[in-house]
Design an enzyme around this catalytic site. Sequence first.
Site, short mmCIF file in Angstrom:
data_model
loop_
_atom_site.label_atom_id
_atom_site.label_comp_id
_atom_site.label_asym_id
_atom_site.label_seq_id
_atom_site.Cartn_x
_atom_site.Cartn_y
_atom_site.Cartn_z
N ARG A 172 -4.41 -14.43 5.21
CA ARG A 172 -3.59 -13.46 5.72
C ARG A 172 -3.57 -13.05 7.37
NH1 ARG A 172 -0.33 -8.60 4.61
NH2 ARG A 172 -1.15 -6.76 5.81
N HIS B 167 -7.77 -12.72 2.50
CA HIS B 167 -7.56 -11.92 3.63
C HIS B 167 -7.48 -12.74 4.87
CE1 HIS B 167 -6.67 -7.77 5.03
NE2 HIS B 167 -7.54 -7.74 5.87
N LYS C 129 0.99 -1.27 0.00
CA LYS C 129 -0.13 -0.01 0.13
C LYS C 129 1.04 1.15 -0.06
CE LYS C 129 -4.37 -1.90 2.35
NZ LYS C 129 -5.18 -1.71 3.23
N HIS D 118 2.44 -3.13 7.56
CA HIS D 118 1.48 -2.23 8.30
C HIS D 118 2.51 -0.97 8.53
CE1 HIS D 118 -1.25 -5.53 9.86
NE2 HIS D 118 -1.67 -5.18 8.75
N TYR E 108 -4.26 -8.26 16.27
CA TYR E 108 -4.13 -9.60 16.39
C TYR E 108 -3.74 -10.18 17.87
CZ TYR E 108 -3.96 -9.49 11.43
OH TYR E 108 -4.21 -9.37 10.08
#
Length: 293
Positions: free
Chosen positions: A240, A237, A171, A263, A272
């Site tokens: 992931r 996802h 990203k 991230h 998480y």
Amino acid sequence: MKAKAEAAVESFLAMLAAQRGAAANTLSAYRRDLTGAADLIGPLAEATRADVTRLGEAWIDLAPSSLARKSSALRQFYGFLVDEGIRADDPSPALPRPRIRRPLPRLLGHEEVASLFHTAEEDAAGGTPEGLRLLAFLELLYGSGLRATELVSLPLASVPRDAPFLTIVGKGGVQRMVPISARAARALAAWLVVRGKGGRFVFPSPRGGHLSRVRLFQLLRDLALRAGLDPEKVSPHVLRHAFATHLLEGGADLRVLQTLLGHADIATTQIYTHVDSARLVTLVNQRHPLARG
């Protein structure tokens, strides 16, 4: 006044692009939120705390997620103005602070992941291009935690011949190195043998370019069905998430996990930690000095 405010917004957006690698869509979203706020209270660079308080009143009917996004854009903007010495005070504490409960990711257990791999490996044993490609998909999604877009758009040039890493552009155009396991490397190599010539993507589309995210999603749903799992529970996802969750369970450091997932903010990775509360309690009980007493 208006020209000065607009110049400040443009400087802020330029900073986001240069220092944080913000993508075009992200910059457009910030621009819309800041422009919308200026339409309500006037030039943002000159706004007082009273002006900013009026924004909360104007946004009262917004969904919590929209309110949080707009408030975040303003807080970052005013923080930038203070850092750059454009203004001495920060009026953003007058912005509303909605409490949003972040949804927890759907999870796959170890046995469910094993079922997916068992079915994919049976397919790959036949040596068909479809079977070998599907196993490579699974290995890279669960074994390396790639995003769906990162996987389907993976260029051939990013696959090294000898180093156990992939070069991923995530990203915002941010590049990172992602390790691949020996078994993932074998699955990828087997697919490349039958992939055929031509094209610049590891997973080309018959119509040119690369395989679509939608097609990847469909292939995984079909695999889940054949593995005896609920197809609604399996997606790129979710795999992931499983990669991150199971690494954390195995003792991975949260900062390492942040790097592997790509991230920008550690807060994104911290979602998480909820899945590993039992291990954390055990860790405190075993490692804390008072526990040894």
